[in-house]
Design an enzyme around this catalytic site. Sequence first.
Site, PDB file in Angstrom:
ATOM      1  N   GLU A 116       0.842  -1.202   0.000  1.00  0.00           N
ATOM      2  CA  GLU A 116       0.000   0.000   0.000  1.00  0.00           C
ATOM      3  C   GLU A 116       0.869   1.239   0.000  1.00  0.00           C
ATOM      4  O   GLU A 116       2.055   1.170   0.309  1.00  0.00           O
ATOM      5  CB  GLU A 116      -0.842   0.049   1.295  1.00  0.00           C
ATOM      6  N   LYS A 118       2.147   4.631   1.718  1.00  0.00           N
ATOM      7  CA  LYS A 118       2.289   5.119   3.082  1.00  0.00           C
ATOM      8  C   LYS A 118       1.885   6.585   3.053  1.00  0.00           C
ATOM      9  O   LYS A 118       2.580   7.427   2.494  1.00  0.00           O
ATOM     10  CB  LYS A 118       3.735   4.958   3.562  1.00  0.00           C
ATOM     11  N   ASP A 120       1.185  10.283   4.293  1.00  0.00           N
ATOM     12  CA  ASP A 120       1.951  11.104   5.233  1.00  0.00           C
ATOM     13  C   ASP A 120       1.025  12.095   5.931  1.00  0.00           C
ATOM     14  O   ASP A 120       0.827  13.223   5.486  1.00  0.00           O
ATOM     15  CB  ASP A 120       3.055  11.848   4.470  1.00  0.00           C
ATOM     16  N   ARG A 139      -3.257   8.582  17.929  1.00  0.00           N
ATOM     17  CA  ARG A 139      -2.423   7.494  18.433  1.00  0.00           C
ATOM     18  C   ARG A 139      -1.993   7.746  19.875  1.00  0.00           C
ATOM     19  O   ARG A 139      -1.818   6.820  20.649  1.00  0.00           O
ATOM     20  CB  ARG A 139      -1.197   7.321  17.533  1.00  0.00           C
ATOM     21  N   TYR A 228      -6.741   2.008   6.645  1.00  0.00           N
ATOM     22  CA  TYR A 228      -5.912   0.901   6.156  1.00  0.00           C
ATOM     23  C   TYR A 228      -5.728  -0.255   7.135  1.00  0.00           C
ATOM     24  O   TYR A 228      -4.903  -1.124   6.902  1.00  0.00           O
ATOM     25  CB  TYR A 228      -4.538   1.420   5.710  1.00  0.00           C
ATOM     26  N   LYS A 291       2.565  -5.375   3.850  1.00  0.00           N
ATOM     27  CA  LYS A 291       1.917  -6.095   4.950  1.00  0.00           C
ATOM     28  C   LYS A 291       1.661  -7.544   4.570  1.00  0.00           C
ATOM     29  O   LYS A 291       1.279  -7.817   3.417  1.00  0.00           O
ATOM     30  CB  LYS A 291       0.551  -5.463   5.266  1.00  0.00           C
ATOM     31  N   LYS A 315      10.636   3.587   3.000  1.00  0.00           N
ATOM     32  CA  LYS A 315      10.446   5.034   2.866  1.00  0.00           C
ATOM     33  C   LYS A 315      11.184   5.588   1.648  1.00  0.00           C
ATOM     34  O   LYS A 315      12.330   5.204   1.379  1.00  0.00           O
ATOM     35  CB  LYS A 315      10.962   5.738   4.129  1.00  0.00           C
ATOM     36  N   CYS A 409      16.000  48.303   8.252  1.00  0.00           N
ATOM     37  CA  CYS A 409      14.794  47.751   7.634  1.00  0.00           C
ATOM     38  C   CYS A 409      14.766  48.098   6.145  1.00  0.00           C
ATOM     39  O   CYS A 409      14.888  49.271   5.781  1.00  0.00           O
ATOM     40  CB  CYS A 409      13.567  48.319   8.335  1.00  0.00           C
ATOM     41  N   CYS A 412      11.726  50.793   5.772  1.00  0.00           N
ATOM     42  CA  CYS A 412      11.646  52.136   6.357  1.00  0.00           C
ATOM     43  C   CYS A 412      13.001  52.636   6.859  1.00  0.00           C
ATOM     44  O   CYS A 412      13.085  53.757   7.378  1.00  0.00           O
ATOM     45  CB  CYS A 412      10.611  52.175   7.482  1.00  0.00           C
ATOM     46  N   CYS A 427      12.369  44.765  12.674  1.00  0.00           N
ATOM     47  CA  CYS A 427      12.300  46.217  12.519  1.00  0.00           C
ATOM     48  C   CYS A 427      11.438  46.704  13.679  1.00  0.00           C
ATOM     49  O   CYS A 427      10.264  46.333  13.788  1.00  0.00           O
ATOM     50  CB  CYS A 427      11.650  46.573  11.183  1.00  0.00           C
ATOM     51  N   CYS A 433       6.558  51.688  10.256  1.00  0.00           N
ATOM     52  CA  CYS A 433       7.073  50.991   9.067  1.00  0.00           C
ATOM     53  C   CYS A 433       5.879  50.637   8.161  1.00  0.00           C
ATOM     54  O   CYS A 433       4.990  49.885   8.584  1.00  0.00           O
ATOM     55  CB  CYS A 433       7.810  49.738   9.525  1.00  0.00           C
TER      56      CYS A 433
HETATM   57  S1  IVH Z   1      -0.389   0.104   8.919  1.00  0.00           S
HETATM   58  C1  IVH Z   1       0.525  -1.506  13.451  1.00  0.00           C
HETATM   59  N1  IVH Z   1      -0.592   1.280   6.607  1.00  0.00           N
HETATM   60  O1  IVH Z   1       2.717   5.216   9.168  1.00  0.00           O
HETATM   61  C2  IVH Z   1       0.754  -0.369  12.533  1.00  0.00           C
HETATM   62  N2  IVH Z   1       0.303   2.558   8.399  1.00  0.00           N
HETATM   63  O2  IVH Z   1       5.368   5.252  10.301  1.00  0.00           O
HETATM   64  C3  IVH Z   1      -0.153  -0.463  11.372  1.00  0.00           C
HETATM   65  N3  IVH Z   1       0.803   4.888   7.792  1.00  0.00           N
HETATM   66  O3  IVH Z   1       1.699   4.672  12.468  1.00  0.00           O
HETATM   67  C4  IVH Z   1      -0.016   0.680  10.488  1.00  0.00           C
HETATM   68  N4  IVH Z   1       0.181   4.760   5.696  1.00  0.00           N
HETATM   69  O4  IVH Z   1       0.267   6.244  10.956  1.00  0.00           O
HETATM   70  C5  IVH Z   1      -0.207   1.430   7.893  1.00  0.00           C
HETATM   71  N5  IVH Z   1      -0.901   2.152   4.478  1.00  0.00           N
HETATM   72  C6  IVH Z   1      -0.510   2.306   5.748  1.00  0.00           C
HETATM   73  C7  IVH Z   1      -0.012   3.534   6.243  1.00  0.00           C
HETATM   74  C8  IVH Z   1       0.393   3.625   7.591  1.00  0.00           C
HETATM   75  C9  IVH Z   1       0.658   5.548   6.647  1.00  0.00           C
HETATM   76  C10 IVH Z   1       1.354   5.508   9.025  1.00  0.00           C
HETATM   77  C11 IVH Z   1       0.707   5.080  10.314  1.00  0.00           C
HETATM   78  C12 IVH Z   1       1.842   4.474  11.113  1.00  0.00           C
HETATM   79  C13 IVH Z   1       2.997   5.179  10.531  1.00  0.00           C
HETATM   80  C14 IVH Z   1       4.324   4.507  10.808  1.00  0.00           C
END
Ligand code: IVH
Length: 681
Positions: A116, A118, A120, A139, A228, A291, A315, A409, A412, A427, A433
Site C-alpha cells: 500500500e 504510506k 503522510d 495514536r 488501512y 503487509k 520510505k 529595515c 523604512c 524592525c 514601518c
Molecule cells: S499500517 C501496526 N498502513 O505510518 C501499525 N500505516 O510510520 C499499522 N501509515 O503509524 C499501520 N500509511 O500512521 C499502515 N498504508 C498504511 C499507512 C500507515 C501511513 C502511518 C501510520 C503508522 C505510521 C508509521
Amino acid sequence: MEDFERRIQELREQLNEHNRRYYVDNSPSISDYDYDMLMNELIALEKEHPETVTPDSPTRRVGSDLSGDPSSREFRQLPHRYPMLSLGNTYNLGEVNDFIERVAKASDKPLEFCCELKFDGTAICLTYRKGRLVQALTRGDGIIGDEVLRNVRKIAGIPAVLHGENIPDEFEIRGEIYMPYKSFDALCLEREEEGEAPFANPRNAASGSLKLLDAEEVGRRGLECTLYHMLGENLGFETHDRALLAAKEWGLPVSEHRTICRGIDDIDAFINFWDTERKRLPFPTDGVVIKVNDLATQKELGFTSKTPRWAVAYKFKAEQACTEVLGIDYQVGRTGAVTPVANLAPVPLSGTMVKRATLHNAEQMEALDIRIGDWVYVEKGGEIIPKITSVELSRRPLLSTRPDFPKVCPDCGTPLVRQEDQAKWFCPNILGCPTQVKETLIHFLSRKAMNVLAGDATVSQMYDLGLVRRSADFYDLKYTDLYRLEGWKEKSCERFLQSLQKSRSVTFDHVLFALGIRNVGETTAKMLARHYQNIDALSAATAEELQEVGDIGGIIAGSIREFFDEPRNKSNIERLKAAGLQFSMADDRPADNILEGKAIVITGTYSISRDEMKALIEAHGGKPTSSISAKTAFVLAGENPGPEKVKKAEELGVKMISEEELYAMIGTVPFDAGNKELTLF
Ligand code: IVH
C-alpha cells in the site's frame, strides 16, 4: 561512563526531543531521514549492549502525540482497545528482503503481501458501533489517545453511519488523516496573509488541524482520510485485503492504490512504480507499506513493543534538486520579522517549479555559508516548502562574497534589532514601518480577527490614500472616503460598511487577536480573554502575572506589556471602544445547564439513538419536545429531518441547528449507547 553509554544517553535525549517536536509541536527540526538515521544508530548500539536497554527507550515505544499536561488537557484521553503502534522503517530493498525471509520462516503458507501507499499524515483510530461512528482517538502514546471525535465528524468522507451487509456490531478501523496539497497551499496562503507561522509541511498541518479546539475550523481545513487497518473480535475476514474491500463497501474511505505481491520482485516493481508516480498524486506520501496479507499469519507473527512483525515501511528518500542562487530578498512581515528569501533559477521539484526558498534567518544563512551565484541543493521538507539543505562548493564562483544581512529595515530604514534568545532580526518601527502597518491593518480585518470583507489590496490602497493609519480609523470611514477607492461604487461601499457594523459584535477573544500583539496568536488570545475577561484587567497585568496564565512565557508576556505600554496603542483601543467593539467577554454560562429551560424539538436521525439524544438534552437542562411552537428554542435537525417540521420551523422563524452544533454548544460529544459522555474541553 563509557563512550557508548554516553552516546546512547545522548541519542535517547535527542530522539525524545525530536519526538516531541514532531508529534506534539508539529514542528520538526530535522528531516524524517535524519531522524531515522539517529534511531538506527541507537538500535545498533542497544543491540551491541543489550544490558543498557530500558523499556522507555525511544527504540521501544512510539513517540507520543498526547496534548498538554494532565492539568491543561485540551482533549479527553481514552485508552486504546488494542495498542496503536508504529511501523519498522527501511530505506533499502535488502531490508525488505530480510523482512520477507523472516515472514517465510514463520509461515508454511504461500506468501502474499498487500502493498500500500504510506500516507503522510497523522494516525487516527475510529470505532464504529452498530454501524455508527462513536469514537475517534489519535495514536497518543500508543496506549491512550486524544479523543477528537468532534473534529473528525467535520472531515469530509468519514461516514457517521455505515451502510451495507454484514457490518460487525463493533469494530475499529485505523488510518491516516492527511491534508491534500491543494488544501495545504490554500492554508499556507491564508496563514501568510494573516501573519501566522506557516506549517512546515502538509503532515504537520494535518496533525495541527486535527487538534484544533474549533471543530468548524477543522472542517474548513480540507482534511481527508484514508483507512488501512481493521481490528475487532471475530470479524470473519481471512485476509487484510478482504477486510479493506468490505470496509470500502460499507462506505469507508479506503485507498485503491494497493496491490497483492508474492515476492521481492513484485514488491520492487510496486516501490519503483510509486516512487515516480506518487509525484502525480494530489496528497503527500512518504513510502510504501508492505503487509502480510493473511490475517492468521499476521497473528502468529505478532508484535514487538513498538511495531508489528507482519509489516514494514519502505520510505522514499526526499527529492532534491540543484540550482543557482540568483539573489536574496529580505522580507518584512507583519510583526517586523525580517526573513531572508533566496531567489533561485527555476527548477522542477516534486511536481512544482521551485523559484524561491526560505533561508529562515541570519544564523541559517551563516550556517550554510550561502552566497549569490552559489549552486545549492533544494529539498521539500515533508515534500512541499522548499528549503536549501546545502551548498555545492565545487561550483562556487571564484569571486563570491558573503551577503551581508541588512542592518536597517529594507522598507523604512530603521536599524534592525534582535532579542538575545531570538533567531530573527526585527524592525522595531512597529507603528511607522509602512509594511508592518499595512500588514497589521490587513490582519485586523482578516477572517479570524474582525472578519470584515476587504481584500489585502483594498486595505493597502486605503493606507496609500492616507485613509487609515490605525485600526480605529476604519470605523471613521465615510462613503466619501470609500468612493476614492479604485472601482468602488455605492454597492461596495455599503457592503464594506455593513461588514464593519457586523464586526462590532465580534467576541472579545477575536478582537484581542485582531489587535495584532506580537506573539499573541489565536490560541493565546482566547486563553487571555478567558482568563482576564476584559481588556482593562489584561492591560493592567504585570509581566509576572501574565506568566502565570496557561503556558505564557517571558517572551509573550514581554510583547503584551510592550503593546499596552505604548500610548499610541492605548489611544487606538480607546477609539475602538468608543466605536462599539467588544472589549469584554460575554457572560459565560457553565456548559452543564446551557440548555436550561429550553424547549428543543428533535427530528431526523442522529449518530446516537433518539432516546440517547433526549437524555443528553435533559442532562444539560433542556426539554426535548416533539411539536414546534413559538416557544421552541430551536429545532435539532438530524439526518433526513421531517419535512413538516422543517416547514413549520421556517414559518415560525425557529432556528434549526445540527447535531454537531448542539455538541459544540454543550461542549461534549456522546460516545456510548449509555449516558457516558466525553468532555472535549
Ligand atoms: S499500517 C501496526 N498502513 O505510518 C501499525 N500505516 O510510520 C499499522 N501509515 O503509524 C499501520 N500509511 O500512521 C499502515 N498504508 C498504511 C499507512 C500507515 C501511513 C502511518 C501510520 C503508522 C505510521 C508509521
